[in-house]
Enzyme design. Structure first.
Site, PDB file in Angstrom:
ATOM      1  N   TYR A 244      40.907  60.391  24.417  1.00 38.01           N
ATOM      2  CA  TYR A 244      40.816  58.960  24.737  1.00 38.01           C
ATOM      3  C   TYR A 244      39.617  58.333  24.035  1.00 38.01           C
ATOM      4  O   TYR A 244      39.755  57.342  23.321  1.00 38.01           O
ATOM      5  CB  TYR A 244      40.698  58.811  26.256  1.00 38.01           C
ATOM      6  CG  TYR A 244      40.697  57.389  26.766  1.00 38.01           C
ATOM      7  CD1 TYR A 244      41.862  56.635  26.794  1.00 38.01           C
ATOM      8  CD2 TYR A 244      39.525  56.811  27.252  1.00 38.01           C
ATOM      9  CE1 TYR A 244      41.852  55.330  27.289  1.00 38.01           C
ATOM     10  CE2 TYR A 244      39.509  55.515  27.745  1.00 38.01           C
ATOM     11  CZ  TYR A 244      40.680  54.780  27.765  1.00 38.01           C
ATOM     12  OH  TYR A 244      40.661  53.498  28.259  1.00 38.01           O
TER      13      TYR A 244
ATOM     14  N   GLU B 267      37.585  59.371  21.532  1.00 44.86           N
ATOM     15  CA  GLU B 267      37.585  59.368  20.068  1.00 44.86           C
ATOM     16  C   GLU B 267      38.767  58.569  19.520  1.00 44.86           C
ATOM     17  O   GLU B 267      38.672  57.942  18.465  1.00 44.86           O
ATOM     18  CB  GLU B 267      37.592  60.796  19.503  1.00 44.86           C
ATOM     19  CG  GLU B 267      36.347  61.613  19.863  1.00 44.86           C
ATOM     20  CD  GLU B 267      35.062  61.143  19.162  1.00 44.86           C
ATOM     21  OE1 GLU B 267      35.020  60.035  18.603  1.00 44.86           O
ATOM     22  OE2 GLU B 267      34.084  61.916  19.192  1.00 44.86           O
TER      23      GLU B 267
ATOM     24  N   ASN C 196      35.117  49.569  33.659  1.00 41.76           N
ATOM     25  CA  ASN C 196      36.037  49.852  34.778  1.00 41.76           C
ATOM     26  C   ASN C 196      36.545  48.578  35.463  1.00 41.76           C
ATOM     27  O   ASN C 196      35.755  47.818  36.025  1.00 41.76           O
ATOM     28  CB  ASN C 196      35.356  50.732  35.828  1.00 41.76           C
ATOM     29  CG  ASN C 196      34.966  52.084  35.267  1.00 41.76           C
ATOM     30  OD1 ASN C 196      34.123  52.161  34.371  1.00 41.76           O
ATOM     31  ND2 ASN C 196      35.566  53.135  35.766  1.00 41.76           N
TER      32      ASN C 196
ATOM     33  N   VAL D 296      39.472  55.776  40.407  1.00 42.92           N
ATOM     34  CA  VAL D 296      38.743  55.897  41.660  1.00 42.92           C
ATOM     35  C   VAL D 296      39.067  54.795  42.673  1.00 42.92           C
ATOM     36  O   VAL D 296      39.227  55.078  43.869  1.00 42.92           O
ATOM     37  CB  VAL D 296      37.218  56.019  41.384  1.00 42.92           C
ATOM     38  CG1 VAL D 296      36.621  54.728  40.863  1.00 42.92           C
ATOM     39  CG2 VAL D 296      36.486  56.478  42.617  1.00 42.92           C
TER      40      VAL D 296
ATOM     41  N   TYR E 219      34.458  63.272  43.414  1.00 47.73           N
ATOM     42  CA  TYR E 219      34.249  64.329  42.422  1.00 47.73           C
ATOM     43  C   TYR E 219      32.748  64.430  42.154  1.00 47.73           C
ATOM     44  O   TYR E 219      32.094  63.430  41.827  1.00 47.73           O
ATOM     45  CB  TYR E 219      34.990  64.014  41.118  1.00 47.73           C
ATOM     46  CG  TYR E 219      36.486  63.782  41.288  1.00 47.73           C
ATOM     47  CD1 TYR E 219      37.188  64.305  42.380  1.00 47.73           C
ATOM     48  CD2 TYR E 219      37.208  63.038  40.349  1.00 47.73           C
ATOM     49  CE1 TYR E 219      38.557  64.090  42.537  1.00 47.73           C
ATOM     50  CE2 TYR E 219      38.573  62.819  40.494  1.00 47.73           C
ATOM     51  CZ  TYR E 219      39.239  63.340  41.591  1.00 47.73           C
ATOM     52  OH  TYR E 219      40.582  63.116  41.741  1.00 47.73           O
ATOM     53  N   GLY E 220      32.217  65.653  42.297  1.00 49.97           N
ATOM     54  CA  GLY E 220      30.778  65.839  42.134  1.00 49.97           C
ATOM     55  C   GLY E 220      30.056  65.391  43.400  1.00 49.97           C
ATOM     56  O   GLY E 220      30.620  65.410  44.503  1.00 49.97           O
TER      57      GLY E 220
HETATM   58  P1  NAD Z   1      47.799  51.273  32.291  1.00 46.73           P
HETATM   59  O1  NAD Z   1      48.011  52.739  32.134  1.00 46.73           O
HETATM   60  O2  NAD Z   1      48.173  50.638  33.572  1.00 46.73           O
HETATM   61  O3  NAD Z   1      48.542  50.479  31.131  1.00 46.73           O
HETATM   62  C1  NAD Z   1      48.794  50.993  29.859  1.00 46.73           C
HETATM   63  C2  NAD Z   1      50.180  50.540  29.430  1.00 46.73           C
HETATM   64  O4  NAD Z   1      50.444  51.009  28.093  1.00 46.73           O
HETATM   65  C3  NAD Z   1      51.304  51.097  30.312  1.00 46.73           C
HETATM   66  O5  NAD Z   1      52.213  50.074  30.620  1.00 46.73           O
HETATM   67  C4  NAD Z   1      51.934  52.175  29.445  1.00 46.73           C
HETATM   68  O6  NAD Z   1      53.283  52.425  29.776  1.00 46.73           O
HETATM   69  C5  NAD Z   1      51.748  51.596  28.053  1.00 46.73           C
HETATM   70  N1  NAD Z   1      51.756  52.580  26.976  1.00 46.73           N
HETATM   71  C6  NAD Z   1      51.065  53.759  26.910  1.00 46.73           C
HETATM   72  N2  NAD Z   1      51.314  54.376  25.741  1.00 46.73           N
HETATM   73  C7  NAD Z   1      52.162  53.578  25.042  1.00 46.73           C
HETATM   74  C8  NAD Z   1      52.783  53.677  23.762  1.00 46.73           C
HETATM   75  N3  NAD Z   1      52.585  54.734  22.970  1.00 46.73           N
HETATM   76  N4  NAD Z   1      53.599  52.672  23.381  1.00 46.73           N
HETATM   77  C9  NAD Z   1      53.829  51.600  24.172  1.00 46.73           C
HETATM   78  N5  NAD Z   1      53.267  51.461  25.402  1.00 46.73           N
HETATM   79  C10 NAD Z   1      52.448  52.437  25.816  1.00 46.73           C
HETATM   80  O7  NAD Z   1      46.256  51.016  31.961  1.00 46.73           O
HETATM   81  P2  NAD Z   1      45.389  49.677  32.043  1.00 46.73           P
HETATM   82  O8  NAD Z   1      44.283  49.930  32.975  1.00 46.73           O
HETATM   83  O9  NAD Z   1      46.254  48.496  32.230  1.00 46.73           O
HETATM   84  O10 NAD Z   1      44.748  49.659  30.580  1.00 46.73           O
HETATM   85  C11 NAD Z   1      45.217  48.781  29.558  1.00 46.73           C
HETATM   86  C12 NAD Z   1      44.346  48.956  28.326  1.00 46.73           C
HETATM   87  O11 NAD Z   1      42.991  48.614  28.639  1.00 46.73           O
HETATM   88  C13 NAD Z   1      44.328  50.383  27.786  1.00 46.73           C
HETATM   89  O12 NAD Z   1      44.342  50.334  26.379  1.00 46.73           O
HETATM   90  C14 NAD Z   1      43.002  50.921  28.277  1.00 46.73           C
HETATM   91  O13 NAD Z   1      42.496  51.915  27.428  1.00 46.73           O
HETATM   92  C15 NAD Z   1      42.141  49.678  28.282  1.00 46.73           C
HETATM   93  N6  NAD Z   1      41.011  49.818  29.238  1.00 46.73           N
HETATM   94  C16 NAD Z   1      41.235  49.742  30.572  1.00 46.73           C
HETATM   95  C17 NAD Z   1      40.170  49.897  31.456  1.00 46.73           C
HETATM   96  C18 NAD Z   1      40.337  49.788  32.951  1.00 46.73           C
HETATM   97  O14 NAD Z   1      39.360  49.944  33.679  1.00 46.73           O
HETATM   98  N7  NAD Z   1      41.511  49.493  33.482  1.00 46.73           N
HETATM   99  C19 NAD Z   1      38.893  50.157  30.970  1.00 46.73           C
HETATM  100  C20 NAD Z   1      38.719  50.265  29.595  1.00 46.73           C
HETATM  101  C21 NAD Z   1      39.787  50.069  28.734  1.00 46.73           C
HETATM  102  N1  UDP Z   2      36.324  59.790  40.926  1.00 47.58           N
HETATM  103  C1  UDP Z   2      36.160  60.340  42.199  1.00 47.58           C
HETATM  104  N2  UDP Z   2      37.273  60.504  42.976  1.00 47.58           N
HETATM  105  C2  UDP Z   2      38.515  60.135  42.579  1.00 47.58           C
HETATM  106  C3  UDP Z   2      38.675  59.576  41.297  1.00 47.58           C
HETATM  107  C4  UDP Z   2      37.553  59.423  40.495  1.00 47.58           C
HETATM  108  O1  UDP Z   2      35.045  60.662  42.614  1.00 47.58           O
HETATM  109  O2  UDP Z   2      39.464  60.314  43.368  1.00 47.58           O
HETATM  110  C5  UDP Z   2      35.125  59.587  40.100  1.00 47.58           C
HETATM  111  C6  UDP Z   2      35.228  60.123  38.682  1.00 47.58           C
HETATM  112  O3  UDP Z   2      34.861  61.492  38.628  1.00 47.58           O
HETATM  113  C7  UDP Z   2      34.264  59.209  37.946  1.00 47.58           C
HETATM  114  C8  UDP Z   2      34.379  57.872  38.688  1.00 47.58           C
HETATM  115  O4  UDP Z   2      34.932  58.195  39.977  1.00 47.58           O
HETATM  116  O5  UDP Z   2      32.950  59.700  38.087  1.00 47.58           O
HETATM  117  C9  UDP Z   2      35.286  56.875  37.988  1.00 47.58           C
HETATM  118  O6  UDP Z   2      36.504  57.523  37.716  1.00 47.58           O
HETATM  119  P1  UDP Z   2      37.751  56.791  37.076  1.00 47.58           P
HETATM  120  O7  UDP Z   2      38.772  57.843  36.760  1.00 47.58           O
HETATM  121  O8  UDP Z   2      38.175  55.646  37.911  1.00 47.58           O
HETATM  122  O9  UDP Z   2      37.199  56.129  35.724  1.00 47.58           O
HETATM  123  P2  UDP Z   2      36.299  56.672  34.517  1.00 47.58           P
HETATM  124  O10 UDP Z   2      35.754  58.020  34.835  1.00 47.58           O
HETATM  125  O11 UDP Z   2      37.232  56.703  33.363  1.00 47.58           O
HETATM  126  O12 UDP Z   2      35.233  55.665  34.421  1.00 47.58           O
END
Ligand code: NAD
Ligand code: UDP
Length: 314
Positions: free
Chosen positions: A147, A149, A176, A189, A206-207
């Protein structure tokens, strides 16, 4: 009144994508939602399907496609660690091959393209809070690398299309984000803690729970995304997130209080490379986009709890 545009949203059936499609339709645009439904769902977009300006294409962005659009928001990519680690090779291909395919369309039709990048490009950060100038501390061979990279390489491709072909690019680094339309089994989370609390199940930390995150409500993020797309002469990258940092233990206690649950906290092993702390510096977004989050955690968590109560029939 702004002119109506044709806007392609990849990942439009996901959590953030579905809110973005709704907002863009409300602004009077024609929206093409492209999704392979790996983590997205028809439930997220069922209301939007009634709108004649909404089109759905079931497509994987890893495969080439020719679509004319004025703007492209590239969100396609699983975002939750369990989901992006489920098929890590696919995650890399979605991030890298997928964005290259979208950039080819942007270049061909002179469209603006916005990449949903992530705070994960900072890895386990040694600088705190994180500014856009920080290059990050990412393990290139760990379980989060597919993710992290993948997203870093997508930023590279964005910048190189811009320098090499003059493509009009926008990079936002999302921190987030939470809110309605998160999948109950998403694994992140906020959704885990709320669903566990509502079902009376153990709350899994976790942790030690001392690691921190900074949580942004989805409507604030959507405002930031649209502002970024509409801002001329600014490519980013720009952080979009809420700087209100808290520990995961504090989040668990907060959600226990908000839901009034009897659930107990249990501790599980911390996954490898889980970042210790994370908080955005949003000075750049304030200065360039006149953007800052408006929704406080109290309000945002209440709205999210209401959503999960509804979809879980509780
Ligand atoms: P999500 O998993 O709910 O949405 C991702 C969507 O992309 C899904 O509808 C999935 O079916 C679709 N998808 C995945 N691979 C695909 C492919 N190869 N072709 C077409 N569709 C595909 O996640 P989200 O939280 O809505 O995240 C949306 C975007 O925002 C992502 O790119 C994610 O990396 C980025 N992002 C989200 C967060 C967050 O906190 N939610 C934080 C940082 C970045
Ligand atoms: N986490 C947790 N319990 C859960 C899910 C996540 O303690 O049930 C922790 C996780 O280890 C991380 C933080 O919450 O430290 C945020 O996790 P999340 O998967 O939401 O996002 P990211 O780690 O990608 O920021």
């Amino acid at each position: 009144m702004q002119k109506s545009k044709t806007i392609l949203v990849t990942g439009g059936a996901g959590f953030i994508g579905s809110h973005l499609c709704k907002r863009l339709l409300e602004d009077g645009n024609h929206v093409i939602c492209m999704d392979n439904f790996f983590t997205g769902s028809l439930d997220n977009i069922k209301e939007l399907l009634k709108n004649k300006n909404f089109e759905l294409i079931d497509w994987d962005i890893e495969n080439k496609i020719d679509i004319k659009a004025d703007e492209i928001y590239n969100l396609a990519c699983p975002a939750s660690p369990p989901h992006y680690q489920f098929n890590p090779v696919k995650t890399v291909r979605t991030s890298v091959v997928g964005i290259a395919n979208m950039l080819d369309i942007a270049q061909k039709y002179n469209a603006k393209i916005l990449q949903a990048s992530t705070s994960e490009v900072y890895g386990d950060p040694l600088e705190h809070p994180q500014k856009e100038t920080y290059w990050g501390n990412v393990n290139p061979i760990g379980i989060r690398s597919c993710y992290d990279e993948g997203k870093r390489c997508a930023e590279t491709l964005m910048m190189d299309y811009h320098r090499q072909f003059g493509t009009d690019i926008k990079i936002i680094r999302i921190f987030n984000t939470y809110g309605p339309n998160m999948h109950p089994n998403d694994g992140r989370v906020v959704s885990n803690f709320i669903v566990q609390s509502l079902k009376g199940e153990d709350i899994t930390i976790y942790g030690t729970g001392e690691q921190t995150r900074s949580f942004c409500y989805v409507s604030d993020l959507i405002d930031g995304m649209v502002k970024m797309m509409n801002k001329d002469n600014f490519s980013g990258p720009v952080n979009i997130g809420n700087p209100s940092e808290r520990t995961i233990l504090n989040l668990a206690e907060f959600i226990i209080r908000k839901t009034g649950t009897n659930s107990k906290i249990i501790f599980k092993p911390l996954p490898n490379d889980d970042p210790i702390k994370r908080k955005p510096d949003i000075t750049l977004a304030k200065e360039n986009l006149n953007w800052e989050p408006k929704v406080d955690t109290e309000t945002g968590i209440d709205l999210t709890i209401e959503y999960f109560k509804k979809i879980l029939n509780l």
